[in-house]
Write an enzyme that holds these catalytic residues in place. Structure first.
Site, PDB file in Angstrom:
ATOM      1  N   TYR A  58     -12.824  -2.184  12.100  1.00  0.00           N
ATOM      2  CA  TYR A  58     -11.180  -1.637  12.120  1.00  0.00           C
ATOM      3  C   TYR A  58     -10.371  -1.627  13.007  1.00  0.00           C
ATOM      4  O   TYR A  58      -9.392  -2.406  13.118  1.00  0.00           O
ATOM      5  CB  TYR A  58     -11.467  -0.103  11.630  1.00  0.00           C
ATOM      6  CG  TYR A  58     -10.060   0.497  11.497  1.00  0.00           C
ATOM      7  CD1 TYR A  58      -9.138   0.048  10.257  1.00  0.00           C
ATOM      8  CD2 TYR A  58      -9.333   1.273  12.326  1.00  0.00           C
ATOM      9  CE1 TYR A  58      -8.073   0.636  10.277  1.00  0.00           C
ATOM     10  CE2 TYR A  58      -8.425   2.026  12.273  1.00  0.00           C
ATOM     11  CZ  TYR A  58      -7.570   1.663  11.066  1.00  0.00           C
ATOM     12  OH  TYR A  58      -6.366   2.318  10.892  1.00  0.00           O
ATOM     13  N   ASN A 112       1.435   3.202  -2.438  1.00  0.00           N
ATOM     14  CA  ASN A 112       1.206   4.092  -3.595  1.00  0.00           C
ATOM     15  C   ASN A 112       0.550   5.686  -3.287  1.00  0.00           C
ATOM     16  O   ASN A 112       0.549   6.524  -3.780  1.00  0.00           O
ATOM     17  CB  ASN A 112       0.023   3.484  -4.688  1.00  0.00           C
ATOM     18  CG  ASN A 112      -1.314   3.211  -4.179  1.00  0.00           C
ATOM     19  OD1 ASN A 112      -1.446   2.084  -3.254  1.00  0.00           O
ATOM     20  ND2 ASN A 112      -2.308   3.938  -4.163  1.00  0.00           N
ATOM     21  N   THR A 113       0.464   5.615  -1.939  1.00  0.00           N
ATOM     22  CA  THR A 113      -0.132   6.796  -1.271  1.00  0.00           C
ATOM     23  C   THR A 113      -0.003   6.938   0.309  1.00  0.00           C
ATOM     24  O   THR A 113       0.526   5.865   0.799  1.00  0.00           O
ATOM     25  CB  THR A 113      -1.850   6.957  -1.399  1.00  0.00           C
ATOM     26  OG1 THR A 113      -2.211   8.302  -0.932  1.00  0.00           O
ATOM     27  CG2 THR A 113      -2.682   6.139  -0.996  1.00  0.00           C
ATOM     28  N   GLY A 148       0.876  -1.370  -0.010  1.00  0.00           N
ATOM     29  CA  GLY A 148       0.031   0.040   0.109  1.00  0.00           C
ATOM     30  C   GLY A 148       0.935   1.153  -0.126  1.00  0.00           C
ATOM     31  O   GLY A 148       0.504   1.915   0.595  1.00  0.00           O
ATOM     32  N   ILE A 157       0.905   7.204   4.215  1.00  0.00           N
ATOM     33  CA  ILE A 157       1.997   7.014   4.928  1.00  0.00           C
ATOM     34  C   ILE A 157       3.070   6.080   4.366  1.00  0.00           C
ATOM     35  O   ILE A 157       4.252   6.101   4.221  1.00  0.00           O
ATOM     36  CB  ILE A 157       1.606   6.199   6.297  1.00  0.00           C
ATOM     37  CG1 ILE A 157       0.721   7.107   7.062  1.00  0.00           C
ATOM     38  CG2 ILE A 157       2.647   5.811   7.125  1.00  0.00           C
ATOM     39  CD1 ILE A 157      -0.203   6.349   8.156  1.00  0.00           C
ATOM     40  N   GLY A 158       2.524   5.044   3.358  1.00  0.00           N
ATOM     41  CA  GLY A 158       3.441   4.075   2.764  1.00  0.00           C
ATOM     42  C   GLY A 158       4.213   4.678   1.938  1.00  0.00           C
ATOM     43  O   GLY A 158       5.605   4.151   1.837  1.00  0.00           O
TER      44      GLY A 158
HETATM   45  N1  LIG Z   1      -4.111   7.724   8.889  1.00  0.00           N
HETATM   46  C1  LIG Z   1      -4.022   7.598  10.194  1.00  0.00           C
HETATM   47  O1  LIG Z   1      -4.471   8.212  10.886  1.00  0.00           O
HETATM   48  C2  LIG Z   1      -3.845   6.106  10.789  1.00  0.00           C
HETATM   49  C3  LIG Z   1      -3.262   5.250   9.914  1.00  0.00           C
HETATM   50  N2  LIG Z   1      -2.973   3.870  10.335  1.00  0.00           N
HETATM   51  C4  LIG Z   1      -2.639   2.609   9.578  1.00  0.00           C
HETATM   52  O2  LIG Z   1      -1.585   3.086   8.556  1.00  0.00           O
HETATM   53  C5  LIG Z   1      -1.457   2.477   7.640  1.00  0.00           C
HETATM   54  C6  LIG Z   1      -1.525   3.349   6.301  1.00  0.00           C
HETATM   55  O3  LIG Z   1      -2.694   4.209   6.253  1.00  0.00           O
HETATM   56  P1  LIG Z   1      -2.649   5.467   5.517  1.00  0.00           P
HETATM   57  O4  LIG Z   1      -1.546   5.600   4.790  1.00  0.00           O
HETATM   58  O5  LIG Z   1      -3.125   6.367   6.575  1.00  0.00           O
HETATM   59  O6  LIG Z   1      -3.916   5.242   4.514  1.00  0.00           O
HETATM   60  P2  LIG Z   1      -4.247   5.304   2.969  1.00  0.00           P
HETATM   61  O7  LIG Z   1      -5.557   5.120   2.700  1.00  0.00           O
HETATM   62  O8  LIG Z   1      -3.728   6.688   2.480  1.00  0.00           O
HETATM   63  O9  LIG Z   1      -3.427   4.245   2.395  1.00  0.00           O
HETATM   64  C7  LIG Z   1      -3.653   2.984   2.284  1.00  0.00           C
HETATM   65  C8  LIG Z   1      -3.027   2.036   1.332  1.00  0.00           C
HETATM   66  O10 LIG Z   1      -3.481   0.591   1.513  1.00  0.00           O
HETATM   67  C9  LIG Z   1      -3.663   0.289   0.028  1.00  0.00           C
HETATM   68  N3  LIG Z   1      -4.689  -0.847   0.171  1.00  0.00           N
HETATM   69  C10 LIG Z   1      -6.137  -0.780   0.578  1.00  0.00           C
HETATM   70  N4  LIG Z   1      -6.602  -1.756   0.392  1.00  0.00           N
HETATM   71  C11 LIG Z   1      -5.731  -2.702  -0.194  1.00  0.00           C
HETATM   72  C12 LIG Z   1      -5.654  -3.979  -0.730  1.00  0.00           C
HETATM   73  N5  LIG Z   1      -6.847  -4.771  -0.816  1.00  0.00           N
HETATM   74  N6  LIG Z   1      -4.745  -4.449  -1.154  1.00  0.00           N
HETATM   75  C13 LIG Z   1      -3.415  -3.946  -1.375  1.00  0.00           C
HETATM   76  N7  LIG Z   1      -3.337  -2.620  -0.937  1.00  0.00           N
HETATM   77  C14 LIG Z   1      -4.565  -2.045  -0.360  1.00  0.00           C
HETATM   78  C15 LIG Z   1      -4.328   1.526  -0.468  1.00  0.00           C
HETATM   79  O11 LIG Z   1      -4.522   1.448  -1.937  1.00  0.00           O
HETATM   80  P3  LIG Z   1      -5.488   2.147  -2.806  1.00  0.00           P
HETATM   81  O12 LIG Z   1      -4.750   3.826  -2.883  1.00  0.00           O
HETATM   82  O13 LIG Z   1      -5.235   1.461  -4.352  1.00  0.00           O
HETATM   83  O14 LIG Z   1      -6.884   2.284  -2.084  1.00  0.00           O
HETATM   84  C16 LIG Z   1      -3.376   2.659   0.105  1.00  0.00           C
HETATM   85  O15 LIG Z   1      -2.050   2.373  -0.930  1.00  0.00           O
HETATM   86  C17 LIG Z   1      -2.852   1.621   7.574  1.00  0.00           C
HETATM   87  O16 LIG Z   1      -2.703   0.121   7.973  1.00  0.00           O
HETATM   88  C18 LIG Z   1      -3.830   2.277   8.738  1.00  0.00           C
HETATM   89  O17 LIG Z   1      -4.399   1.327   9.268  1.00  0.00           O
HETATM   90  C19 LIG Z   1      -3.054   3.673  11.655  1.00  0.00           C
HETATM   91  C20 LIG Z   1      -3.536   4.626  12.589  1.00  0.00           C
HETATM   92  C21 LIG Z   1      -3.868   5.846  12.314  1.00  0.00           C
HETATM   93  C1  LIG Z   2     -12.362  13.886  18.370  1.00  0.00           C
HETATM   94  C2  LIG Z   2     -11.259  14.664  17.667  1.00  0.00           C
HETATM   95  C3  LIG Z   2     -10.585  14.021  16.600  1.00  0.00           C
HETATM   96  C4  LIG Z   2     -10.992  12.644  16.409  1.00  0.00           C
HETATM   97  C5  LIG Z   2     -10.093  11.815  16.479  1.00  0.00           C
HETATM   98  C6  LIG Z   2     -10.515  10.511  15.957  1.00  0.00           C
HETATM   99  C7  LIG Z   2     -11.848  10.156  15.374  1.00  0.00           C
HETATM  100  C8  LIG Z   2      -9.349   9.688  15.813  1.00  0.00           C
HETATM  101  C9  LIG Z   2      -9.346   8.459  14.867  1.00  0.00           C
HETATM  102  C10 LIG Z   2      -8.423   7.765  14.801  1.00  0.00           C
HETATM  103  C11 LIG Z   2      -8.260   6.727  13.920  1.00  0.00           C
HETATM  104  C12 LIG Z   2      -8.971   6.562  12.592  1.00  0.00           C
HETATM  105  C13 LIG Z   2      -7.035   5.978  13.893  1.00  0.00           C
HETATM  106  C14 LIG Z   2      -6.712   4.822  12.745  1.00  0.00           C
HETATM  107  O1  LIG Z   2      -6.414   4.072  12.977  1.00  0.00           O
HETATM  108  C15 LIG Z   2      -9.402  14.690  15.904  1.00  0.00           C
HETATM  109  C16 LIG Z   2      -9.747  15.089  14.469  1.00  0.00           C
HETATM  110  C17 LIG Z   2      -8.092  14.359  16.261  1.00  0.00           C
HETATM  111  C18 LIG Z   2      -9.397  16.278  16.235  1.00  0.00           C
HETATM  112  C19 LIG Z   2      -9.748  16.437  17.946  1.00  0.00           C
HETATM  113  C20 LIG Z   2     -11.082  15.949  18.194  1.00  0.00           C
END
Ligand SMILES: NC(=O)C1=CN([C@@H]2O[C@H](COP(=O)(O)OP(=O)(O)OC[C@H]3O[C@@H](n4cnc5c(N)ncnc54)[C@H](OP(=O)(O)O)[C@@H]3O)[C@@H](O)[C@H]2O)C=CC1
Ligand SMILES: CC1=C(/C=C/C(C)=C/C=C/C(C)=C/C=O)C(C)(C)CCC1
Length: 314
Positions: free
Chosen positions: A198, A29-30, A27, A32-33
């Protein structure tokens, strides 16, 4: 700037370089990855590169495989990273974690192509999807976030062992705290909440890491789970409310580059080996929920995952 620095969180400060190392990141392509891949592609032992701003010779940099489900999106990210880092060895391969056939095809292709693998970053993830199942009939969050990466790691593990010291980094989340492994209803057929689905899958990531570390003792391969922070990315795409929240609070969220720091720390930092199996946030060890420390749950999840995937992994 100091408020911004506070929200940016921990920074990976190691200057470990990766000449000749092989990296796979899912993952990428966009989000954190992609930023993790960019930084790993930059890590080459090349003065030549810095002095002459020229492309470094291949053996002086890492070869980074972007494993993603949409090869076109992957190519666009790869060409951006190649241009930015001058590392021509950023390659894209097809991997759809929602289909075990695709995972097997990716692993087969990779193993035929590469004799080594030093860093595997299980980064891809989906969040808050409406109820759906993967090609193999697994609930999507469990199937993509946990089972897909479980199978991928299984298929690549011998190569990691042969390349030791090697590392496996699993992206989890702080929301694992709200997760539970509902063994009686793993596929969410009796009760389903897209938010909790999730959380359950992210708890599975922590438990998998913990159990994997135990099984890898003495092999030179170590593993870590990561909370990247709350990061501006496409992860919230399936929830209107989360998209809105993310926009409203955008200045207080981490950028994808800031979100990549803990993955980079766990992939690169020297001396982390004694902490194999542990959970990290902001580039340091962090607290995990009691459910994430339960060895019985970890062992049972391992056995059930093997059963669901039809694999033997002792
Ligand atoms: N963003 C956040 O606040 C947080 C993120 N994380 C974790 O960090 C990791 C990266 O997330 P983030 O960069 O934020 O999310 P994005 O949605 O920006 O990136 C997710 C990536 O996973 C790929 N993906 C999704 N489904 C599949 C699949 N079936 N096969 C292969 N690749 C797939 C997506 O591909 P495509 O672009 O094609 O959809 C994309 O490249 C995740 O595991 C997420 O759970 C954890 C805590 C918080
Ligand atoms: C309430 C609140 C928020 C929401 C937090 C949430 C909903 C966090 C979700 C975390 C996720 C999705 C983690 C992924 O793994 C913000 C936007 C920080 C701003 C401050 C107030």
């Amino acid at each position: 700037p100091s408020i911004r620095k506070f929200f940016a969180g921990g920074v990976c400060r190691t200057d470990v370089q990766l000449p000749g190392k092989i990296v796979v990141i899912t993952g990428a392509n966009t989000g954190i990855g992609k930023e993790t891949a960019r930084e790993l592609a930059r890590r080459g032992k090349s003065l030549h590169f810095h002095v002459h701003r020229a492309a470094p010779p291949a053996f002086l940099t890492a070869r980074v495989y972007i494993a993603c489900r949409d090869v076109l999106k992957g190519e666009s990210a790869a060409s951006e990273i190649r241009a930015d880092t001058k590392n021509s060895q950023v390659l894209v391969r097809k991997l759809d974690l929602s289909d075990t056939k695709s995972i097997r095809a990716f692993a087969e292709g990779f193993l035929a192509e590469e004799k080594q693998l030093h860093i595997l970053i299980n980064n891809a993830g989906v969040m808050m999807c409406p109820y759906s199942k993967t090609a193999d009939g697994f609930e999507t969050h469990l199937g993509v976030n946990h089972l897909g990466h479980f199978l991928l790691t299984h298929l690549l593990l011998e190569r990691l062992k042969e390349s030791a010291p090697a590392r496996v980094v699993n992206l989890s989340s702080v929301v694992h705290i709200a997760g539970k492994i509902r063994f009686h209803d793993l596929q969410g057929e009796k009760r389903y909440s897209r938010g909790f689905a999730y959380c359950h899958s992210k708890l599975a990531n922590v438990l998998f890491t913990r159990e994997l570390a135990k099984k890898l003792q003495g092999t030179g391969v170590t593993t870590y789970s990561v909370h990247p922070g709350i990061v501006r990315s496409e992860l919230v795409r399936h929830s209107f409310l989360m998209c809105l929240l993310w926009r409203l609070f955008s200045p207080f969220l981490k950028s994808a580059r800031e979100g990549a720091q803990t993955s980079l720390h766990c992939a690169l930092a020297e001396g982390l080996e004694p902490l194999s199996g542990k959970y990290f946030s902001d580039c340091k060890r962090a607290w995990v929920s009691p459910r994430a420390r339960n060895n019985q749950t970890a062992e049972r999840l391992w056995a059930v995952s093997c059963e669901l995937l039809g694999i033997q992994w002792k």
